[in-house]
Write a protein that holds these residues in place. Structure first.
Motif, PDB file in Angstrom:
ATOM      1  N   GLN A  28      20.409   6.827 -19.128  1.00 25.46           N
ATOM      2  CA  GLN A  28      19.592   7.024 -20.313  1.00 25.46           C
ATOM      3  C   GLN A  28      20.303   6.378 -21.488  1.00 25.46           C
ATOM      4  O   GLN A  28      21.514   6.458 -21.608  1.00 25.46           O
ATOM      5  N   VAL A  29      19.547   5.753 -22.377  1.00 21.52           N
ATOM      6  CA  VAL A  29      20.085   5.133 -23.576  1.00 21.52           C
ATOM      7  C   VAL A  29      19.559   5.903 -24.778  1.00 21.52           C
ATOM      8  O   VAL A  29      18.356   6.150 -24.890  1.00 21.52           O
ATOM      9  N   ASP A  30      20.463   6.304 -25.673  1.00 25.23           N
ATOM     10  CA  ASP A  30      20.106   7.072 -26.861  1.00 25.23           C
ATOM     11  C   ASP A  30      20.384   6.245 -28.101  1.00 25.23           C
ATOM     12  O   ASP A  30      21.460   5.652 -28.229  1.00 25.23           O
ATOM     13  N   PHE A  31      19.417   6.206 -29.028  1.00 22.02           N
ATOM     14  CA  PHE A  31      19.590   5.553 -30.321  1.00 22.02           C
ATOM     15  C   PHE A  31      19.635   6.628 -31.394  1.00 22.02           C
ATOM     16  O   PHE A  31      18.671   7.360 -31.587  1.00 22.02           O
ATOM     17  N   VAL A  32      20.749   6.707 -32.116  1.00 18.90           N
ATOM     18  CA  VAL A  32      20.846   7.573 -33.280  1.00 18.90           C
ATOM     19  C   VAL A  32      20.483   6.707 -34.482  1.00 18.90           C
ATOM     20  O   VAL A  32      21.154   5.709 -34.756  1.00 18.90           O
ATOM     21  N   LEU A  33      19.415   7.071 -35.166  1.00 21.25           N
ATOM     22  CA  LEU A  33      18.910   6.257 -36.268  1.00 21.25           C
ATOM     23  C   LEU A  33      19.569   6.633 -37.595  1.00 21.25           C
ATOM     24  O   LEU A  33      19.990   7.779 -37.779  1.00 21.25           O
ATOM     25  N   ALA A  34      19.626   5.698 -38.512  1.00 23.62           N
ATOM     26  CA  ALA A  34      20.249   5.919 -39.817  1.00 23.62           C
ATOM     27  C   ALA A  34      19.422   6.882 -40.659  1.00 23.62           C
ATOM     28  O   ALA A  34      19.967   7.656 -41.452  1.00 23.62           O
ATOM     29  N   GLU A  35      18.118   6.833 -40.503  1.00 22.18           N
ATOM     30  CA  GLU A  35      17.245   7.725 -41.260  1.00 22.18           C
ATOM     31  C   GLU A  35      16.061   8.116 -40.391  1.00 22.18           C
ATOM     32  O   GLU A  35      15.809   7.514 -39.351  1.00 22.18           O
ATOM     33  N   ARG A  36      15.347   9.110 -40.825  1.00 25.85           N
ATOM     34  CA  ARG A  36      14.181   9.565 -40.074  1.00 25.85           C
ATOM     35  C   ARG A  36      13.124   8.474 -40.006  1.00 25.85           C
ATOM     36  O   ARG A  36      12.949   7.698 -40.945  1.00 25.85           O
ATOM     37  N   LYS A  37      12.422   8.459 -38.894  1.00 28.65           N
ATOM     38  CA  LYS A  37      11.364   7.480 -38.672  1.00 28.65           C
ATOM     39  C   LYS A  37      10.083   8.254 -38.387  1.00 28.65           C
ATOM     40  O   LYS A  37      10.116   9.300 -37.737  1.00 28.65           O
ATOM     41  N   THR A  38       8.946   7.755 -38.865  1.00 26.84           N
ATOM     42  CA  THR A  38       7.653   8.400 -38.659  1.00 26.84           C
ATOM     43  C   THR A  38       6.687   7.384 -38.078  1.00 26.84           C
ATOM     44  O   THR A  38       6.707   6.215 -38.472  1.00 26.84           O
ATOM     45  N   ASP A  39       5.836   7.829 -37.150  1.00 29.07           N
ATOM     46  CA  ASP A  39       4.859   6.915 -36.564  1.00 29.07           C
ATOM     47  C   ASP A  39       3.797   6.542 -37.592  1.00 29.07           C
ATOM     48  O   ASP A  39       3.730   7.111 -38.677  1.00 29.07           O
ATOM     49  N   ASP A  40       2.960   5.568 -37.247  1.00 27.52           N
ATOM     50  CA  ASP A  40       1.958   5.048 -38.183  1.00 27.52           C
ATOM     51  C   ASP A  40       0.946   6.099 -38.625  1.00 27.52           C
ATOM     52  O   ASP A  40       0.408   6.023 -39.725  1.00 27.52           O
ATOM     53  N   ASP A  41       0.684   7.085 -37.769  1.00 28.57           N
ATOM     54  CA  ASP A  41      -0.299   8.121 -38.085  1.00 28.57           C
ATOM     55  C   ASP A  41       0.308   9.303 -38.840  1.00 28.57           C
ATOM     56  O   ASP A  41      -0.417  10.204 -39.258  1.00 28.57           O
ATOM     57  N   GLY A  42       1.624   9.339 -38.971  1.00 26.66           N
ATOM     58  CA  GLY A  42       2.280  10.462 -39.626  1.00 26.66           C
ATOM     59  C   GLY A  42       2.340  11.700 -38.757  1.00 26.66           C
ATOM     60  O   GLY A  42       2.597  12.796 -39.229  1.00 26.66           O
ATOM     61  N   TYR A  43       2.130  11.527 -37.463  1.00 29.73           N
ATOM     62  CA  TYR A  43       2.070  12.658 -36.531  1.00 29.73           C
ATOM     63  C   TYR A  43       3.451  13.165 -36.136  1.00 29.73           C
ATOM     64  O   TYR A  43       3.656  14.356 -36.001  1.00 29.73           O
ATOM     65  N   ILE A  44       4.391  12.253 -35.941  1.00 29.93           N
ATOM     66  CA  ILE A  44       5.699  12.646 -35.444  1.00 29.93           C
ATOM     67  C   ILE A  44       6.794  11.975 -36.280  1.00 29.93           C
ATOM     68  O   ILE A  44       6.676  10.827 -36.680  1.00 29.93           O
TER      69      ILE A  44
END
Length: 96
Positions: A28-44
């Motif tokens: 499994q590969v895990d990406f720790v992102l620098a900041e929060r990311k939101t999908d185009d619909d704002g759902y997640i």
């Protein structure tokens, strides 16, 4: 890029294609992102992505926010990986 292998407790030098090969081998590969990311619909909204292979040339991305695993997931084929699988946006990449 330098990737932390959390199973073998070493650092591995690899590239994007090398990460996909690790997933093909069952990791499994895990990406720790620098900041929060939101999908185009704002759902997640998420701050960590977990990538793994579910079958040949089929991958799944699951999400985590503030240390809590979310229920949502997305499936991708090998061709989708060209646009969706981007380790360069991560501040930390881990192999599990």
């Amino acid at each position: 890029m330098i990737v932390k292998d959390t199973v073998n407790h070493v650092e591995v030098e690899t590239d994007r294609d090398g990460l996909i090969k690790f997933m093909d081998a069952g990791r499994q590969v895990d990406f720790v992102l620098a900041e929060r990311k939101t999908d185009d619909d704002g759902y997640i909204t998420w701050d960590v992505e977990h990538w793994s292979q579910v079958q040949k040339n089929r991958y799944v991305r699951t999400y985590e926010l503030d240390g809590k695993q979310l229920r949502e997931f997305n499936h991708f084929n090998i061709y989708d990986m060209a646009t969706e699988f981007d380790p360069d946006k991560a501040v930390e990449v881990r192999l599990s």
